[in-house]
Design a protein around this motif. Structure first.
Motif, PDB file in Angstrom:
ATOM      1  N   UNK A 147     -28.187 -52.894 -20.824  1.00 43.19           N
ATOM      2  CA  UNK A 147     -28.299 -52.020 -21.996  1.00 43.19           C
ATOM      3  C   UNK A 147     -29.360 -52.463 -22.999  1.00 43.19           C
ATOM      4  N   UNK A 148     -29.597 -53.744 -23.119  1.00 44.79           N
ATOM      5  CA  UNK A 148     -30.558 -54.255 -24.095  1.00 44.79           C
ATOM      6  C   UNK A 148     -31.962 -54.439 -23.534  1.00 44.79           C
ATOM      7  N   UNK A 149     -32.165 -54.071 -22.280  1.00 43.74           N
ATOM      8  CA  UNK A 149     -33.483 -54.236 -21.661  1.00 43.74           C
ATOM      9  C   UNK A 149     -34.394 -53.057 -21.985  1.00 43.74           C
ATOM     10  N   UNK A 150     -35.676 -53.303 -21.889  1.00 40.09           N
ATOM     11  CA  UNK A 150     -36.657 -52.227 -22.039  1.00 40.09           C
ATOM     12  C   UNK A 150     -36.609 -51.349 -20.793  1.00 40.09           C
ATOM     13  N   UNK A 151     -36.944 -50.083 -20.913  1.00 38.36           N
ATOM     14  CA  UNK A 151     -36.962 -49.213 -19.727  1.00 38.36           C
ATOM     15  C   UNK A 151     -37.856 -49.801 -18.625  1.00 38.36           C
ATOM     16  N   UNK A 152     -37.349 -49.809 -17.413  1.00 37.51           N
ATOM     17  CA  UNK A 152     -38.107 -50.336 -16.275  1.00 37.51           C
ATOM     18  C   UNK A 152     -37.840 -51.806 -16.000  1.00 37.51           C
ATOM     19  N   UNK A 153     -37.282 -52.544 -16.989  1.00 39.21           N
ATOM     20  CA  UNK A 153     -36.955 -53.955 -16.761  1.00 39.21           C
ATOM     21  C   UNK A 153     -35.701 -54.059 -15.907  1.00 39.21           C
ATOM     22  N   UNK A 154     -35.607 -55.139 -15.175  1.00 39.06           N
ATOM     23  CA  UNK A 154     -34.499 -55.338 -14.251  1.00 39.06           C
ATOM     24  C   UNK A 154     -33.630 -56.491 -14.737  1.00 39.06           C
ATOM     25  N   UNK A 155     -32.331 -56.331 -14.621  1.00 42.46           N
ATOM     26  CA  UNK A 155     -31.411 -57.425 -14.961  1.00 42.46           C
ATOM     27  C   UNK A 155     -31.681 -58.560 -13.990  1.00 42.46           C
ATOM     28  N   UNK A 156     -31.920 -59.755 -14.550  1.00 44.69           N
ATOM     29  CA  UNK A 156     -32.217 -60.914 -13.717  1.00 44.69           C
ATOM     30  C   UNK A 156     -31.042 -61.880 -13.754  1.00 44.69           C
ATOM     31  N   UNK A 157     -31.058 -62.860 -12.882  1.00 39.65           N
ATOM     32  CA  UNK A 157     -30.002 -63.865 -12.819  1.00 39.65           C
ATOM     33  C   UNK A 157     -30.302 -64.980 -13.807  1.00 39.65           C
ATOM     34  N   UNK A 158     -29.239 -65.561 -14.363  1.00 38.38           N
ATOM     35  CA  UNK A 158     -29.394 -66.681 -15.293  1.00 38.38           C
ATOM     36  C   UNK A 158     -29.763 -67.961 -14.555  1.00 38.38           C
ATOM     37  N   UNK A 159     -29.479 -67.999 -13.258  1.00 36.57           N
ATOM     38  CA  UNK A 159     -29.791 -69.182 -12.460  1.00 36.57           C
ATOM     39  C   UNK A 159     -30.622 -68.766 -11.246  1.00 36.57           C
ATOM     40  N   UNK A 160     -30.461 -69.410 -10.139  1.00 35.44           N
ATOM     41  CA  UNK A 160     -31.249 -69.109  -8.949  1.00 35.44           C
ATOM     42  C   UNK A 160     -30.788 -67.903  -8.155  1.00 35.44           C
ATOM     43  N   UNK A 161     -29.807 -67.177  -8.664  1.00 38.80           N
ATOM     44  CA  UNK A 161     -29.339 -66.000  -7.944  1.00 38.80           C
ATOM     45  C   UNK A 161     -28.035 -66.245  -7.228  1.00 38.80           C
ATOM     46  N   UNK A 162     -27.577 -65.267  -6.462  1.00 38.19           N
ATOM     47  CA  UNK A 162     -26.275 -65.390  -5.798  1.00 38.19           C
ATOM     48  C   UNK A 162     -26.272 -66.470  -4.726  1.00 38.19           C
ATOM     49  N   UNK A 163     -25.112 -67.060  -4.533  1.00 37.95           N
ATOM     50  CA  UNK A 163     -24.929 -68.104  -3.520  1.00 37.95           C
ATOM     51  C   UNK A 163     -23.729 -67.734  -2.647  1.00 37.95           C
ATOM     52  N   UNK A 164     -23.716 -68.233  -1.446  1.00 33.12           N
ATOM     53  CA  UNK A 164     -22.589 -68.024  -0.539  1.00 33.12           C
ATOM     54  C   UNK A 164     -21.915 -69.359  -0.255  1.00 33.12           C
ATOM     55  N   UNK A 165     -20.605 -69.379  -0.348  1.00 36.78           N
ATOM     56  CA  UNK A 165     -19.799 -70.546  -0.020  1.00 36.78           C
ATOM     57  C   UNK A 165     -18.760 -70.098   0.999  1.00 36.78           C
ATOM     58  N   UNK A 166     -18.573 -70.865   2.020  1.00 40.01           N
ATOM     59  CA  UNK A 166     -17.636 -70.500   3.086  1.00 40.01           C
ATOM     60  C   UNK A 166     -16.253 -71.050   2.762  1.00 40.01           C
ATOM     61  N   UNK A 167     -15.343 -70.159   2.385  1.00 37.32           N
ATOM     62  CA  UNK A 167     -13.974 -70.539   2.087  1.00 37.32           C
ATOM     63  C   UNK A 167     -13.035 -70.232   3.248  1.00 37.32           C
ATOM     64  N   UNK A 168     -13.567 -70.054   4.444  1.00 38.41           N
ATOM     65  CA  UNK A 168     -12.721 -69.717   5.575  1.00 38.41           C
ATOM     66  C   UNK A 168     -11.861 -70.897   6.023  1.00 38.41           C
ATOM     67  N   UNK A 169     -12.174 -72.080   5.562  1.00 43.48           N
ATOM     68  CA  UNK A 169     -11.332 -73.245   5.818  1.00 43.48           C
ATOM     69  C   UNK A 169     -11.469 -74.201   4.645  1.00 43.48           C
ATOM     70  N   UNK A 170     -10.411 -74.907   4.379  1.00 48.26           N
ATOM     71  CA  UNK A 170     -10.401 -75.869   3.277  1.00 48.26           C
ATOM     72  C   UNK A 170     -10.846 -77.235   3.797  1.00 48.26           C
ATOM     73  N   UNK A 171     -11.463 -77.977   2.928  1.00 51.31           N
ATOM     74  CA  UNK A 171     -11.853 -79.339   3.250  1.00 51.31           C
ATOM     75  C   UNK A 171     -11.276 -80.246   2.174  1.00 51.31           C
TER      76      UNK A 171
END
Length: 145
Positions: free
Chosen positions: A59-83
């Motif tokens: 909502x606070x961005x200029x038209x045409x600007x894209x919401x960016x990530x605060x860090x390096x972007x999304x990450x995947x963690x495998x929770x299919x088994x506990x360690x």
């Protein structure tokens, strides 16, 4: 935090090769498709009358600007088994030579938090288990000292 299944990620094209081991190795994840997947989820209007998370963030961005990530972007963690570690506390001999007059030479090594047991975020137990493991370690150290 969200917990998509391997099949969901594969159907979305995020996983490049379904037979690769480990499945979520960085070279087997299409980061552009992961970004698109995350943005689709963030664009979903969860509550009627309220904007989607992505819309609210933009909502606070200029038209045409894209919401960016605060860090390096999304990450995947495998929770299919506990360690988890099999030993939370160990006494370890130091690598350096030790003078017997200094007292016992073993060092107490305590594993706490995420290093002790991998958190399971969907249940909200990570921080609780982390704090309890620190309290347990502190109690053991006090008893040993």
């Amino acid at each position: 935090v969200m917990t998509p299944t391997h099949r969901c990620l594969s159907d979305a094209g995020v996983i490049i090769d379904k037979t690769s081991k480990p499945l979520l190795a960085p070279e087997n994840v299409d980061m552009d498709k992961l970004d698109a997947f995350v943005r689709r989820v963030a664009s979903f209007q969860f509550k009627e009358g309220e904007p989607a998370v992505l819309d609210a963030a933009g909502e606070d961005l200029k038209p045409g600007d894209r919401v960016d990530y605060a860090d390096g972007g999304p990450r995947l963690f495998d929770f299919s088994r506990m360690r988890r570690h099999t030993e939370a506390i160990a006494f370890v001999s130091p690598d350096v030579a030790h003078d017997a007059d200094d007292g016992p030479g073993d060092l107490l090594v305590a594993v706490v938090g995420d290093a002790l047991i991998e958190p399971f975020w969907p249940e909200g137990l990570g921080i609780v288990r982390g704090f309890f493991s620190v309290l347990d370690a502190g109690s053991a150290i006090a008893a040993w000292a």
